[in-house]
Design an enzyme around this catalytic site. Structure first.
Site, PDB file in Angstrom:
ATOM      1  N   LYS A 203      33.805  51.755  30.691  1.00 45.39           N
ATOM      2  CA  LYS A 203      34.059  51.076  32.400  1.00 45.39           C
ATOM      3  C   LYS A 203      35.193  52.164  32.841  1.00 45.39           C
ATOM      4  O   LYS A 203      35.603  52.696  32.391  1.00 45.39           O
ATOM      5  CB  LYS A 203      34.679  49.849  32.268  1.00 45.39           C
ATOM      6  CG  LYS A 203      35.712  49.573  31.699  1.00 45.39           C
ATOM      7  CD  LYS A 203      35.567  48.301  31.687  1.00 45.39           C
ATOM      8  CE  LYS A 203      37.511  48.321  31.363  1.00 45.39           C
ATOM      9  NZ  LYS A 203      38.042  46.452  31.061  1.00 45.39           N
TER      10      LYS A 203
ATOM     11  N   HIS B 126      39.755  37.077  25.253  1.00 42.60           N
ATOM     12  CA  HIS B 126      41.117  38.839  25.535  1.00 42.60           C
ATOM     13  C   HIS B 126      42.012  38.121  25.229  1.00 42.60           C
ATOM     14  O   HIS B 126      42.482  37.302  25.717  1.00 42.60           O
ATOM     15  CB  HIS B 126      40.468  38.560  26.624  1.00 42.60           C
ATOM     16  CG  HIS B 126      40.388  40.405  27.697  1.00 42.60           C
ATOM     17  ND1 HIS B 126      39.691  40.744  28.261  1.00 42.60           N
ATOM     18  CD2 HIS B 126      41.904  40.836  27.145  1.00 42.60           C
ATOM     19  CE1 HIS B 126      40.250  42.155  28.376  1.00 42.60           C
ATOM     20  NE2 HIS B 126      41.431  42.425  27.674  1.00 42.60           N
TER      21      HIS B 126
ATOM     22  N   ARG C  52      36.327  45.557  20.338  1.00 48.70           N
ATOM     23  CA  ARG C  52      36.568  46.712  21.361  1.00 48.70           C
ATOM     24  C   ARG C  52      37.289  47.793  21.467  1.00 48.70           C
ATOM     25  O   ARG C  52      38.080  47.741  21.738  1.00 48.70           O
ATOM     26  CB  ARG C  52      36.261  44.983  22.424  1.00 48.70           C
ATOM     27  CG  ARG C  52      35.403  44.337  22.190  1.00 48.70           C
ATOM     28  CD  ARG C  52      35.163  43.239  24.188  1.00 48.70           C
ATOM     29  NE  ARG C  52      37.141  42.914  24.223  1.00 48.70           N
ATOM     30  CZ  ARG C  52      36.524  42.223  23.554  1.00 48.70           C
ATOM     31  NH1 ARG C  52      36.250  41.273  23.455  1.00 48.70           N
ATOM     32  NH2 ARG C  52      38.571  41.240  24.187  1.00 48.70           N
TER      33      ARG C  52
ATOM     34  N   CYS D  69      51.149  65.045  48.749  1.00 44.59           N
ATOM     35  CA  CYS D  69      50.320  64.770  50.130  1.00 44.59           C
ATOM     36  C   CYS D  69      49.070  64.625  49.732  1.00 44.59           C
ATOM     37  O   CYS D  69      48.894  64.364  48.021  1.00 44.59           O
ATOM     38  CB  CYS D  69      50.362  66.109  50.554  1.00 44.59           C
ATOM     39  SG  CYS D  69      52.003  66.943  51.192  1.00 44.59           S
TER      40      CYS D  69
END
Length: 863
Positions: free
Chosen positions: A525, A656, A713, A805
Site C-alpha cells: 500500500k 491488528h 503480514r 521551501c
C-alpha cells in the site's frame, strides 16, 4: 498446490538415491540454483549444476550450513567432505542435474490443465510476454516468466511457479542459441497456444542456416496439446515453414495483398502514438485502435498481442482501454531528453541486425531537426563475415538519415575496407588521432571508431552532440548505459534509488523466522511505502509471496492492469468499488455490518460474466479500537455467516496488534492474541470449516513467533526498517536511498539571512550555503528546517539552514570546502538511517518513506 516428496523424485527424474532425508515426508517446494539466495531452506532442493566457470558441488557444505537438506548432484561428482558430512540430508545422484531440473519442471507442467502460451522468435519475446500479461490480467490469473527467463535453466524455474489452484493461464518465453535446445524447452512448456515474434539474425552463429534456426524454434509448437500459433504472415520464410509443418495458426498482416486472418492498416498519427485499423476477416469485425507509442519495435510487439485479444473476442472498446495503460518494459528502446537540446533513443539491451533495423526505423520516424547519429557496438553472433556484416549495416543507414556513425568495439573499430566497397568508410585508427574522423566522399557520413566504451567515454564532450538525435544501440556487454547516462539531461535533480537485491534480502530474512507452511502477506500500500508498487509487487511475485495487501481498490486495479496475478487484499474497499473488486479479482477486508450488508446486496445475483463474488477477509477488533468487529458482535456475525454461508467466501480472519513493537505493552498484546483465538474459533465453528488467520506485523514476526497462525503480514521490515528494535543491526539492509543535487553555492556574509521568513542567519562569520533541488513538494518534511535536518555531501554532514521551501532547501557547507554545484547530497540511506532522521522530528520511518512524492524519479537497481 501439491508438491512431490523428495523420496518420489527417482520416479520423476531418473536417478539413484544416495541418502534418504531424515524427514521422509520432506516436499520439493523450491528449486534452488544459487547458494547466495537460499531464502527459506525448508523444501528447497539444490541442483548442483556445472558450468564453464563454476561447479555447484563446491557449495554443498555452505548450503548444508544454511539449513538446506535436499540435494540433486551429478553421479560422477565427488561430494565435498564425503557423504557423512551431510547427515539427515536427502541426496539424489543423476546423470545430469540440468536434465533432472528440466524433467521435474516438465512433470509439474503436466499437472496443469489450463492453457499455456509459449513465445519464441528472434526479437521481442520479453516485451510481448510482459504486455500480453498486462492486457490479459483483467481476465486471467497469470503465471509468467520473470524478466527474460527463457533459457535452459530459466524456463524450468519459471514453469515451476505454475499453481493449478491459483493460475488460470501460463505465459512463458523460450530462447535458444543452438541446435537441440528447443526440444528440451518444448517438453517443459508444453504450450497449448504460441506466438512466433519474428525471424532475425540473433544467434545466427549457432545454426547452419536461417531455415535450420526457424525449424528449431518452431519445434516449440509441435506438441500434442498445441492448438493455435499466432504469427505475422509478412515474413515468407515463416509463412512457408508454418504451412509445411501443418501448424494450426492465426496470422496477421500489414500488407494489402497478403492473405491472413487479421489485417492491420496504420493511419497518419500524432507524435508518440499510432492509429491503426484492424479487420478480422473471419468474423467481419472492423475496429480502430490507438497505440500509445510510435516506434516500430513497439508497434510490432503490440500487434502480436492485439491479435491474441481479438482472437479471444475481447471487445474492441475494452482492448483500447487496456492498450492505453501499457507501461514500458525496462531494457528496451526508450526515448529520453539529452543534454544540449539532444534527443536519445536508448536501445542498450542487445545488438543484432534485425534489432538494429527496427531501431533505425524508430530513428527515421523522428521529426526533430539536426543531425542523426548512430552510436553502435560490435554486432554479435551474426554468423556473417565482418565484410558482409558491416556491408549490411551500411545499407541500413541511408534510409534512417544517419549522418554520423560512432563505432565501438574491437571488430568494428579495426574494420579496414575501401570506402567504395563499404559506404560507411570504416577505417582503423587510433581513437586519439584527429584522422579518426573522416568524411567519406560517397556517403557523406562522418565516422569515428573506438576499441572500447571506456575509450569513447574518456574523450566524450556532450556539446559535440548538441541538437542531434542519437540512437544508442549496443550489446549488453559493452555497457552503453554509461553513454546514455553521460548524454542524458538531468530533468530533476532528485531521485529515490530502490535496491531490489536489498529488498529480496530482507524478505528472506523474515521468511527464515517463519514456521514451515506459514504464508506471507506483504504490504504494498501507499505506493509500496514509497518504493514503487508495480516494481516491488513484480519482485514479490517472482519471490513467491502468498498475498499482497493494498489500502484502496484503485491500487489493486493498477497492479492487476500491470500484470500482477498474486491474490490481493484491499484494506479499505468502499462499497462503490465492490464491482471493480470482482472484475479485477481483488479481495476486500470487511470490518463492519454495514460493509457486510453492502457486500451481500451487491452480490445477491450472479454477475453477467459469471465471475464469482470476491473472497472476503474479516477484520476483528481485539484492542486497536480502530476498525473491525468487536467480540460482542460475534453472535450476530456468526448468525450472518451461517445464514449466507454459500454467498460469503471467507478467505481469512485477521486482527491488528496495537503495540507489537513495544515491550512495555506485551501483556496487552498477549490479551489481543488470546481474544483473537477465541473469536476465530467461534466464527470458524459458524462457518463449519477453518480459514487463514493472521495477526502479526513486521515487529510481531520477530517478537511473537508463537502467534504466527496461518499467515503473517510483512510491512516496513521489508523496506529495511526494524520496527521491533530486536534484530541484529546487520540483519536488514536499507532498500531506499533518497538523493538530490546541489543547484548552486553562495557565500552568505555575516549577519545576512537566507530563505523565507529570514529564518536562516549567518551569525558571527560568513557561511557557504548550498541550495539543494528538493523541497516539501518532493516529500522532504518542513520540520527538518533550521538545523534540525542534516544531509551528507562527500560523506560529511551538512545541516539545513533556513526553512524548507516547496522545491528546494538550503544547507551549510562551510565545513565541506570540496562541495560544488552538481554534487550529490544524500537525504536518507547509507549513513543517514531513516529511524534516526524520523526521531529528529518526532515521527516514524513510515512517514518519511511514504511522503516521498511520486514526482521523484524512482531508479531500481540490482547488483
Amino acid at each position: 498446490m501439491l508438491f512431490p516428496r523428495f523420496l518420489d523424485l527417482p520416479a520423476l527424474v531418473p536417478g539413484r538415491l544416495l541418502q534418504a532425508p531424515a524427514d521422509a515426508t520432506a516436499e520439493v517446494r523450491h528449486l534452488l540454483l544459487d547458494s547466495r539466495r537460499v531464502g527459506l531452506p525448508a523444501g528447497a532442493v539444490f541442483f548442483a549444476l556445472r558450468g564453464p566457470s563454476h561447479d555447484g558441488h563446491r557449495y554443498l557444505p555452505d548450503l548444508y550450513t544454511q539449513g538446506v537438506r535436499l540435494f540433486v548432484v551429478e553421479e560422477s561428482a565427488a561430494l565435498p567432505g564425503g557423504l557423512a558430512t551431510y547427515a539427515g540430508a536427502g541426496i539424489l545422484a543423476v546423470g545430469s542435474p540440468l536434465a533432472a531440473l528440466q524433467s521435474l519442471a516438465a512433470a509439474h507442467r503436466a499437472g496443469f490443465a489450463g492453457p499455456v502460451i509459449g513465445i519464441t522468435g528472434s526479437n521481442g519475446k520479453t516485451i510481448v510476454k510482459e504486455w500480453l500479461a498486462q492486457l490479459l490480467s483483467p481476465d486471467e490469473d497469470i503465471c509468467r516468466s520473470p524478466r527474460s527467463y527463457n533459457s535452459q535453466v530459466g524456463v524450468p524455474l519459471s514453469v515451476w511457479e505454475l499453481n493449478p489452484e491459483r493460475h488460470t493461464l501460463g505465459i512463458f518465453e523460450a530462447g535458444i542459441s543452438e541446435v537441440g535446445e528447443m526440444a528440451h524447452l518444448a517438453k517443459i512448456i508444453q504450450p497449448t497456444e504460441g506466438i512466433f515474434t519474428n525471424l532475425g539474425t540473433a544467434h545466427d552463429a549457432g545454426f547452419a542456416s536461417e531455415e535450420q534456426k526457424l525449424h528449431e524454434k518452431l519445434q516449440l509448437f509441435q506438441g500434442q496439446r498445441f492448438q493455435c500459433l499466432f504469427y505475422c504472415a509478412d515474413q515468407p520464410q515463416v509463412r512457408a515453414a508454418v504451412a509445411a509443418l501443418h501448424l494450426p495458426g492465426f496470422c496477421w498482416t500489414r500488407l494489402p495483398q497478403q492473405p491472413a486472418d487479421l489485417r492491420f492498416t496504420t493511419e497518419a498519427s500524432p507524435a508518440h502514438a499510432t492509429r491503426l485499423h484492424a479487420d478480422y476477416l473471419a468474423t467481419g469485425l472492423s475496429a480502430a485502435f490507438t497505440l500509445p507509442f510510435a516506434d516500430e519495435p513497439s508497434i510490432e510487439n503490440a500487434l502480436h498481442c492485439l491479435a491474441v485479444l481479438l482472437h479471444r473476442q475481447v471487445e474492441p472498446a475494452e482492448i483500447q482501454r487496456r492498450l492505453l495503460r501499457l507501461h514500458p518494459v525496462a531494457m528496451r528502446l526508450e526515448m529520453k531528453l539529452g543534454r544540449h537540446d539532444s534527443y536519445l533513443l536508448d536501445d542498450t539491451y542487445n545488438n543484432d541486425l534485425a534489432g538494429l533495423a527496427l531501431a533505425l526505423n524508430a530513428l527515421a520516424r523522428q521529426s526533430r531537426p539536426g543531425r542523426r547519429t548512430l552510436i553502435l557496438s560490435d554486432v554479435l553472433e551474426s554468423g556473417l563475415s565482418s565484410t558482409e556484416l558491416y556491408a549490411r549495416v551500411a545499407a541500413l543507414l541511408p534510409a534512417a538519415g544517419v549522418s554520423r556513425l560512432v563505432g565501438i568495439g574491437e571488430e568494428i573499430s579495426q574494420l579496414k575496407v575501401k570506402s567504395e566497397e563499404l559506404s560507411v568508410g570504416a577505417a582503423e585508427a587510433d581513437s586519439n588521432d584527429p584522422s579518426n574522423q573522416l568524411l567519406t566522399p560517397n556517403s557523406q557520413l562522418l565516422t569515428q571508431f573506438y576499441p572500447t566504451t571506456e575509450a569513447f567515454l574518456a574523450q566524450l564532450n556532450p556539446t559535440d552532440f548538441a541538437h542531434e538525435t542519437i540512437l544508442i544501440k549496443g550489446a549488453r556487454r559493452f555497457g552503453f548505459e554509461r553513454i546514455v547516462a553521460a548524454l542524458q539531461a538531468q530533468q530533476h535533480g532528485t531521485l529515490l534509488e530502490v535496491n531490489l537485491d536489498a529488498l529480496s534480502h530482507n524478505l528472506q530474512h523474515y521468511r527464515r523466522q517463519l514456521r514451515p507452511g506459514t504464508k506471507l502477506m506483504v504490504m504494498v500500500k501507499a505506493f509500496a511505502y514509497g518504493a514503487g508498487s508495480y516494481e516491488v509487487a513484480s519482485l514479490l511475485e517472482f519471490q513467491r509471496a502468498d498475498y499482497l495487501a493494498v489500502a484502496y481498490a484503485d491500487e489493486g486495479v493498477a497492479l492487476r492492469e500491470a500484470g500482477i496475478s498474486l491474490p490481493i487484499m484491499v484494506m479499505n474497499a468502499a462499497p462503490d468499488a465492490f464491482e471493480a473488486l470482482r472484475r479485477y479479482r481483488l479481495e476486500p477486508e470487511i470490518y463492519s455490518f454495514e460493509m457486510l450488508d453492502e457486500y451481500l446486496a451487491t452480490f445477491s445475483e450472479p454477475a453477467d460474466n459469471s465471475l464469482p463474488a470476491p473472497k472476503i477477509h474479516l477484520k476483528l477488533d481485539t484492542g486497536m479500537r480502530r476498525l473491525g468487529f468487536d467480540e460482542a458482535d460475534l453472535p450476530a456475525l456468526a448468525a450472518r455467516l451461517r445464514q449466507h454461508a454459500a454467498r460469503l467466501p471467507v478467505a481469512s480472519m485477521m486482527t491488528h496488534l496495537a503495540a507489537a513493537d513495544d515491550p512495555g505493552h506485551d501483556d496487552f498484546t498477549h490479551e489481543q492474541l488470546a481474544a483473537f483465538r477465541r473469536m476465530t474459533a467461534t466464527l470458524e465453528a459458524a462457518l463449519g470449516h477453518s480459514v487463514l488467520k493472521h495477526a502479526l506485523n513486521s515487529a510481531g514476526i520477530l517478537r511473537f513467533p508463537e502467534a504466527q497462525f496461518d499467515m503473517v503480514r510483512l510491512g516496513i521490515g521489508l523496506y529495511g526498517v526494524d520496527a521491533s528494535n530486536t534484530a541484529d543491526p546487520t540483519a536488514l539492509r536499507p532498500v531506499s536511498q533518497l538523493r538530490t543535487t546541489i543547484s548552486q553555492i553562495k557565500t552568505l556574509p555575516a549577519g545576512f539571512t537566507v530563505g523565507y521568513g529570514r529564518r536562516g542567519t549567518a551569525a558571527a562569520t560568513e557561511r557557504r550555503i548550498a541550495t539543494l533541488a528538493i523541497g516539501y513538494a518532493d516529500g522532504y518534511d518542513r520540520r527538518f528546517g533550521n538545523g534540525t535536518g542534516t544531509v551528507l555531501i562527500h560523506g560529511q554532514p551538512a545541516p539545513l539552514i533556513g526553512s524548507v521551501c516547496m522545491d528546494m532547501c538550503m544547507v551549510d557547507v562551510t565545513a565541506i570546502p570540496a562541495a560544488r554545484a552538481g554534487d550529490v547530497a544524500l537525504i536518507f540511506g547509507e549513513g543517514l538511517p531513516l529511524p534516526e532522521l524520523a526521531s529528529r522530528i518526532g515521527t516514524i520511518a513510515y512517514e518519511l518513506l511514504t511522503n516521498v512524492s511520486e514526482r521523484v524519479k524512482r531508479v531500481f537497481v540490482s547488483e
